[in-house]
Write a protein that holds these residues in place. Structure first.
Motif, PDB file in Angstrom:
ATOM      1  N   ARG A 204       5.286  -4.057   0.307  1.00 24.20           N
ATOM      2  CA  ARG A 204       3.892  -4.473   0.476  1.00 24.20           C
ATOM      3  C   ARG A 204       3.487  -5.455  -0.618  1.00 24.20           C
ATOM      4  O   ARG A 204       2.711  -6.365  -0.378  1.00 24.20           O
ATOM      5  CB  ARG A 204       2.971  -3.261   0.479  1.00 24.20           C
ATOM      6  CG  ARG A 204       1.614  -3.622   1.017  1.00 24.20           C
ATOM      7  CD  ARG A 204       0.839  -2.433   1.457  1.00 24.20           C
ATOM      8  NE  ARG A 204       0.365  -1.710   0.300  1.00 24.20           N
ATOM      9  CZ  ARG A 204      -0.452  -0.661   0.384  1.00 24.20           C
ATOM     10  NH1 ARG A 204      -0.835  -0.225   1.567  1.00 24.20           N
ATOM     11  NH2 ARG A 204      -0.845  -0.043  -0.675  1.00 24.20           N
TER      12      ARG A 204
ATOM     13  N   GLN B 232      -5.947   5.147   4.305  1.00 19.06           N
ATOM     14  CA  GLN B 232      -4.883   4.785   3.381  1.00 19.06           C
ATOM     15  C   GLN B 232      -3.603   5.523   3.764  1.00 19.06           C
ATOM     16  O   GLN B 232      -3.665   6.645   4.256  1.00 19.06           O
ATOM     17  CB  GLN B 232      -5.279   5.181   1.954  1.00 19.06           C
ATOM     18  CG  GLN B 232      -6.510   4.475   1.429  1.00 19.06           C
ATOM     19  CD  GLN B 232      -6.247   3.016   1.107  1.00 19.06           C
ATOM     20  OE1 GLN B 232      -5.283   2.677   0.453  1.00 19.06           O
ATOM     21  NE2 GLN B 232      -7.093   2.138   1.620  1.00 19.06           N
TER      22      GLN B 232
ATOM     23  N   GLU C 215       5.362  -2.070  -4.396  1.00 18.29           N
ATOM     24  CA  GLU C 215       4.734  -1.138  -3.461  1.00 18.29           C
ATOM     25  C   GLU C 215       5.557  -1.167  -2.182  1.00 18.29           C
ATOM     26  O   GLU C 215       5.743  -2.208  -1.569  1.00 18.29           O
ATOM     27  CB  GLU C 215       3.281  -1.519  -3.184  1.00 18.29           C
ATOM     28  CG  GLU C 215       2.402  -1.353  -4.400  1.00 18.29           C
ATOM     29  CD  GLU C 215       0.915  -1.552  -4.104  1.00 18.29           C
ATOM     30  OE1 GLU C 215       0.158  -1.741  -5.043  1.00 18.29           O
ATOM     31  OE2 GLU C 215       0.542  -1.508  -2.909  1.00 18.29           O
TER      32      GLU C 215
ATOM     33  N   VAL D 240      -4.228  -2.234 -10.768  1.00 13.27           N
ATOM     34  CA  VAL D 240      -5.369  -2.073  -9.874  1.00 13.27           C
ATOM     35  C   VAL D 240      -6.620  -2.672 -10.522  1.00 13.27           C
ATOM     36  O   VAL D 240      -7.401  -3.364  -9.870  1.00 13.27           O
ATOM     37  CB  VAL D 240      -5.578  -0.581  -9.512  1.00 13.27           C
ATOM     38  CG1 VAL D 240      -6.925  -0.368  -8.831  1.00 13.27           C
ATOM     39  CG2 VAL D 240      -4.447  -0.096  -8.605  1.00 13.27           C
TER      40      VAL D 240
ATOM     41  N   THR E 117      -6.574   0.937  -1.731  1.00 12.36           N
ATOM     42  CA  THR E 117      -6.376  -0.514  -1.741  1.00 12.36           C
ATOM     43  C   THR E 117      -7.691  -1.249  -1.497  1.00 12.36           C
ATOM     44  O   THR E 117      -7.787  -2.433  -1.768  1.00 12.36           O
ATOM     45  CB  THR E 117      -5.380  -0.933  -0.642  1.00 12.36           C
ATOM     46  OG1 THR E 117      -5.788  -0.315   0.575  1.00 12.36           O
ATOM     47  CG2 THR E 117      -3.987  -0.502  -0.974  1.00 12.36           C
TER      48      THR E 117
ATOM     49  N   THR F 281      -0.565   7.018  -1.250  1.00  7.25           N
ATOM     50  CA  THR F 281      -1.337   6.028  -1.992  1.00  7.25           C
ATOM     51  C   THR F 281      -1.999   6.689  -3.202  1.00  7.25           C
ATOM     52  O   THR F 281      -2.552   7.776  -3.077  1.00  7.25           O
ATOM     53  CB  THR F 281      -2.426   5.411  -1.081  1.00  7.25           C
ATOM     54  OG1 THR F 281      -1.783   4.882   0.070  1.00  7.25           O
ATOM     55  CG2 THR F 281      -3.188   4.309  -1.797  1.00  7.25           C
TER      56      THR F 281
ATOM     57  N   ARG G 161      -6.457  -6.337 -10.121  1.00  9.59           N
ATOM     58  CA  ARG G 161      -6.769  -6.761  -8.751  1.00  9.59           C
ATOM     59  C   ARG G 161      -8.263  -6.617  -8.454  1.00  9.59           C
ATOM     60  O   ARG G 161      -8.856  -7.468  -7.792  1.00  9.59           O
ATOM     61  CB  ARG G 161      -5.988  -5.905  -7.748  1.00  9.59           C
ATOM     62  CG  ARG G 161      -4.513  -6.227  -7.714  1.00  9.59           C
ATOM     63  CD  ARG G 161      -3.837  -5.317  -6.718  1.00  9.59           C
ATOM     64  NE  ARG G 161      -2.410  -5.564  -6.647  1.00  9.59           N
ATOM     65  CZ  ARG G 161      -1.552  -4.705  -6.137  1.00  9.59           C
ATOM     66  NH1 ARG G 161      -1.986  -3.535  -5.678  1.00  9.59           N
ATOM     67  NH2 ARG G 161      -0.272  -4.987  -6.099  1.00  9.59           N
TER      68      ARG G 161
END
Lengths: 173, 424
Positions: B239, A11, B279, B341, A19, A15, B344
């Motif tokens: 991003r 990552q 992001e 998050v 992800t 972060t 997602r």
């Protein structure tokens, strides 16, 4: 770059949540109790290294016939292998109250699932495994049937045990 | 103060350590209307309701829908247009697009709708688009509101195609699903453009409330054709861009030309604070204060007859030597990121389920639960946990659980959540 402690994915620095797996990359400092369960939803491989299980006192190998009790927490997939001692206390660790259960479900969201600090005890005697509820606040269930408190109820390989709302499966070998 | 939109941004971290690597930075971008007159001149509304009247709607559901539709007519004014389409195996124009003048007559026509037959949505939507375009409005807000409790058979592709045509012409589509039988993939696809959204109604008692909220939103629209343009510093990249308030939804942003990114955000109701999470990949930078990007929000304010307005913000970043930088994360940014998050993760989980990766799906749902607990969404976290457990035990999820999670994580369910959103 940094590595996610949960899934080992690479990552970018900075972060906050991985992800790949969504796990937190923040350093866990002194935080409130619920965040202690952060990062406990790991793949099985990493888990046995977690010293969450205190070995049961004086495991009499011959008396138990070399039984291994395995508990699987169904929501996190965490597996615990326990040498069957005489008694295994299931609950939530509380340093302040000096409660150190053999199986600490505080790590699996036990607080939110209504697991009591001293919730239940698993006993293995003469090859029979029994479960006894210790007057827990939210009850203990075997295959969705609530068991009466303070009464030893036999359990078998593959039974689903529920402490509060937290579901575990027991495997006996 | 002249009316407009005020931009405010918050970085996930005040400063970044000097590094020879790229770093990730999260930016919370909040946009709030400012200087609006207290009584906003309302824009004329051009509303077409599309109601599923298949036999499964019989009884309480259709009664509540008719009641809610009649209340909407009551609240509309004489410069608004209203149309009503119903569909089952076929579609009917019950009320052709017309100004809301004879309310008793309109309400009588709504009252006559009866439930029978199957569910075929596309024809209903096609008729709705036709009626919407019949209205003669030079400016205003045009919307198609579709309500269904079922699955449409074989015409999903046409439904989406019609929705895109409508959206391309500035007609937003609100897709409302009631009960747990409807096809959420279809409704979400239909609504995945600007000025559109899907909403999950769990019980018929909520219909009036949801219709009322929708009408309020349309009446409070103050800015139209809102576009976000972002000029980047060389070496940096966007991003992702997601809307996090008033509800979570990914937003398309694309590099329109070298280092300039553009996103279309549609119409804005004045009742909402809009917030986005960006992001951002920050290039390797030396110690110092650097401009990172310039954001430019362009919009029309039709109520004030102002066009091509813009609000600008330049985002700067402080880079300091590694040893003097603490790893502290802004709590508000973290809160919204945590919810995003979770959203997602659950979306990924359903894909995993589709492809038969049950363990992977369970893990994602579990982690979504953890994120939601941390974000303080305890009830929803519990629903997610239950569904994860069910999935692990049986390899299946329930349709209702899936909908609750999908819409719950986005903040698109229940009145409680909506009102919390407004107070916040």
């Amino acid at each position: 770059m940094q590595m996610c402690p949960h899934c080992n994915a690479q990552q970018l620095d900075g972060t906050i949540f991985c992800t790949d797996c969504g796990g937190s990359l923040l350093v866990i400092g002194a935080r409130k109790e619920t965040t202690a369960s952060l990062g406990q939803h790991l793949s099985e491989v990493d888990l046995p290294t977690q010293p969450t299980v205190i070995a049961a006192p004086e495991p009499p190998q011959q008396a138990t016939g070399g039984y291994i009790i395995r508990l699987v927490v169904l929501n996190s997939g965490r597996r615990m292998e326990l040498d069957a001692g005489e008694e295994l206390l299931i609950g939530r660790k509380d340093n302040a109250k000096g409660i150190f259960p053999d199986v600490d479900l505080g790590l699996d969201g036990g607080y939110d699932a209504g697991v009591s600090r001293r919730h239940a005890v698993i006993t293995l005697q003469n090859g029979t495994c029994t479960l006894q509820d210790l007057d827990s606040a939210n009850g203990t269930f075997i295959n969705d049937q609530q068991i009466p408190p303070r009464v030893s109820t036999p359990i078998r390989h593959g039974d689903e045990l529920k402490f509060g709302t937290l579901l575990l499966r027991i495997e006996l070998e | 103060m002249s009316p407009g939109i005020q931009l405010r941004w918050t970085l996930s971290r005040d400063m970044l350590p000097e590094s020879d690597e790229q770093q990730l930075m999260y930016v919370l971008l909040e946009a709030a209307p400012q200087g609006l007159p207290t009584s906003l001149p309302k824009l004329p509304l051009n509303l077409c309701l599309v109601i599923d009247r298949s036999s499964s709607m019989r009884g309480d559901r259709l009664m509540q829908v008719k009641d809610a539709a009649q209340r909407i007519v009551d609240q509309m004014s004489s410069d608004d247009y209203f149309a009503l389409i119903t569909f089952n195996d076929r579609a009917d124009v019950v009320i052709p697009a017309q100004r809301v003048k004879n309310k008793p007559e309109l309400k009588r026509m709504i009252g006559n709708v009866e439930a029978m037959g199957g569910t075929e949505m596309a024809t209903g939507m096609a008729l709705a688009l036709q009626e919407t375009q019949r209205a003669m409005l030079r400016r205003g807000v045009s919307r198609i509101v579709v309500l269904t409790d079922g699955r449409t058979y074989g015409d999903e592709g046409r439904c989406v195609e019609i929705a895109r045509r409508a959206q391309g012409r500035g007609v937003g589509v609100t897709a409302l699903g009631i009960g747990d039988e409807w096809n959420e993939d279809l409704l979400e696809t239909i609504a995945a453009r600007e000025n559109s959204r899907a909403h999950y109604i769990t019980s018929s008692q909520e219909i009036t409330q949801v219709f009322g909220d929708e009408l309020k939103r349309m009446y409070s629209i103050f800015a139209q054709d809102v576009q976000l343009q972002v000029e980047m510093r060389p070496g940096s990249l966007i991003r992702s861009l997601d809307r996090v308030r008033p509800f979570i939804a990914p937003v398309t942003i694309a590099e329109e030309r070298e280092l300039t990114w553009l996103s279309k955000l549609g119409d804005w109701p004045g009742s909402d604070v809009q917030a986005f999470l960006l992001e951002l990949i920050v290039p390797a930078l030396n110690t110092g204060d650097h401009p990172l990007l310039r954001m430019n929000l362009r919009y029309d304010l039709p109520g004030a007859n102002l066009h091509n307005q813009n609000s600008e913000a330049v985002l700067r970043i402080a880079i300091r030597p590694l040893e003097s930088v603490t790893y502290e994360v802004d709590a508000t940014v973290k809160h919204w990121l945590e919810r995003l998050v979770a959203y997602r993760l659950q979306a990924g989980a359903w894909q995993d389920v589709e492809s038969g990766r049950i363990e992977e799906a369970t893990r994602r749902l579990q982690m979504a639960g953890t994120r939601l607990f941390e974000a303080g969404e305890v009830d929803l976290a519990r629903t997610v946990q239950d569904e994860a457990t069910r999935l692990l035990r049986s390899g299946n999820t329930t349709s209702e659980g899936r909908k609750r999670i999908k819409y719950g994580t986005r903040g698109l369910m229940g009145k409680g959540d909506m009102s919390k959103e407004r107070e916040a």
